[in-house]
Structures are given as C-alpha cells and as structure tokens.
Design an enzyme around this catalytic site. Sequence first.
Site, PDB file in Angstrom:
ATOM      1  N   HIS A 279      62.732  22.826  59.024  1.00 26.01           N
ATOM      2  CA  HIS A 279      62.503  24.079  58.307  1.00 26.01           C
ATOM      3  C   HIS A 279      61.956  25.128  59.274  1.00 26.01           C
ATOM      4  O   HIS A 279      60.758  25.127  59.569  1.00 26.01           O
ATOM      5  CB  HIS A 279      61.492  23.865  57.173  1.00 26.01           C
ATOM      6  CG  HIS A 279      62.032  23.105  56.017  1.00 26.01           C
ATOM      7  ND1 HIS A 279      62.596  23.732  54.921  1.00 26.01           N
ATOM      8  CD2 HIS A 279      62.122  21.774  55.790  1.00 26.01           C
ATOM      9  CE1 HIS A 279      62.993  22.799  54.059  1.00 26.01           C
ATOM     10  NE2 HIS A 279      62.712  21.619  54.560  1.00 26.01           N
TER      11      HIS A 279
ATOM     12  N   GLU B 274      61.334  28.160  58.650  1.00 28.09           N
ATOM     13  CA  GLU B 274      60.371  29.008  57.936  1.00 28.09           C
ATOM     14  C   GLU B 274      58.992  28.361  57.826  1.00 28.09           C
ATOM     15  O   GLU B 274      58.018  29.025  57.447  1.00 28.09           O
ATOM     16  CB  GLU B 274      60.916  29.373  56.545  1.00 28.09           C
ATOM     17  CG  GLU B 274      60.807  28.286  55.494  1.00 28.09           C
ATOM     18  CD  GLU B 274      61.888  27.214  55.563  1.00 28.09           C
ATOM     19  OE1 GLU B 274      61.976  26.402  54.629  1.00 28.09           O
ATOM     20  OE2 GLU B 274      62.647  27.181  56.560  1.00 28.09           O
TER      21      GLU B 274
ATOM     22  N   CYS C 131      67.831  22.473  56.474  1.00 31.38           N
ATOM     23  CA  CYS C 131      67.536  21.145  55.932  1.00 31.38           C
ATOM     24  C   CYS C 131      68.727  20.628  55.109  1.00 31.38           C
ATOM     25  O   CYS C 131      69.765  20.319  55.660  1.00 31.38           O
ATOM     26  CB  CYS C 131      66.241  21.175  55.128  1.00 31.38           C
ATOM     27  SG  CYS C 131      65.567  19.530  54.774  1.00 31.38           S
TER      28      CYS C 131
END
Length: 219
Positions: free
Chosen positions: A196, A198, A82
């Site tokens: 993202h 994750e 990001c």
Amino acid sequence: MAPDIVVIDYHKGNIASVVRGLTAAGGSARIADDPAEFGRADALVLPGVGSFGDAMVYLNERGQRDAIVRAIEAGTPFLGICLGQQLLFEWGTEGHEDELDEQGRVAGLGVLQGHCELLPQVGLKVPHVGWDQVRLTEAGRANPFMRNVADESNFYFTHSYVVQGARAEDVLGTTDYAVEFPSVVARDNVYAAQFHPEKSSEKGARLMENFVRLVEGRA
C-alpha cells in the site's frame, strides 16, 4: 491543470487515504463508481480492498470490468494497489464456492499474464502484515515508476494472496515472504504494487508522485 485521476469505488472499503495520497502528489483525485466516468479520466486507480472473488463479481455486475479493460487498451494510465494488482492477472483462487469455477478459480481482468494464489503455509503468519523490503529488478531500476526509490526500500504490506507466473519483464520488484513474489509490476501504461503506497510514508508518497508525473507525461 492537475490530471483527473479516478479512484474506482467498488464499495468494499474506505479508499479516502488513496485519494489523499494522489492529491498530495499533485493529482486531482476523485472517487467514482460509474463506468462511464472511467473512459473520461486521465488515469484510473484500482485500490486494494476485499477478496478477489467478491471484487470480480462486483466489477462484472456493474460493468466496471469492461470499462477498465477498455480504458487500459486505449492507453489510459492505470495503477493497481494490493488487491488491485492481483485483479490485473488472469485468475485467482480466492473466493466463495459459488464464485469459483470447476478448477477452483475466479477469472481476473486478464490484462497481465499470471495468476494469484494463497501464500504457502510454511510457519510464517498469514496474512503477511507489516513493513517488508522490495528488491528492484533490472526492469524496475529502469522504469520511471520506481524513480528515486532505492533498492530494498521498505513498504507496508497486508495480504494473504500473491501473484505467481508473471512475465519476468513485467516485474519491477520482488519481495520474499514464504515465497518470492512480484511486489511491483508494470507493462506499458499499467502499474501496480502489492503493498500500500498510501500507507508507506515517504517512499510510498514518492511512488504516488511518480505515477502522477507519468500521467502528466501522457496528457
């Protein structure tokens, strides 16, 4: 032995989810803010928290910027997430007045060609938040960072600024929201995503795994 992956802490947000994702992918991930640790790691990850100007002030003041650039130049695998993608480029326009130069810019890490600017105001909500598609480029289909990731896969985004002016050969994937922008980039040992991983479920986990495998291949 699992590769030693340092997640760079610039004290702007919770990055535990990045550590968990990398650990689940087979890395030995840890958080560090001491620039001396960066050169000793098998890989570095710059997570996505804060604003461009604020982040660069911190990276410069704490000596993290120079340590990051030295590690990249030495061939250390690097993943930007990001804001961590945006900071890799030459400059951005996000910052407080005292952080901007006379041209209204903040200097980035300058590792990749291009800059970062606010999403156009064209009737869509800004920030861009939620799941969106990543369209792979020819370079993306050939790059091991995107291995087993299908074209037009959905990933989770949350951002107001995007990269523009990147070299075509550095762009692995693009996304269209108000404007087409690079959502995955790579050059040599540097990889980055605007979204993202994750927070992107199975497909995000696959990218984390691909990065760890790349790190293992260079160890």
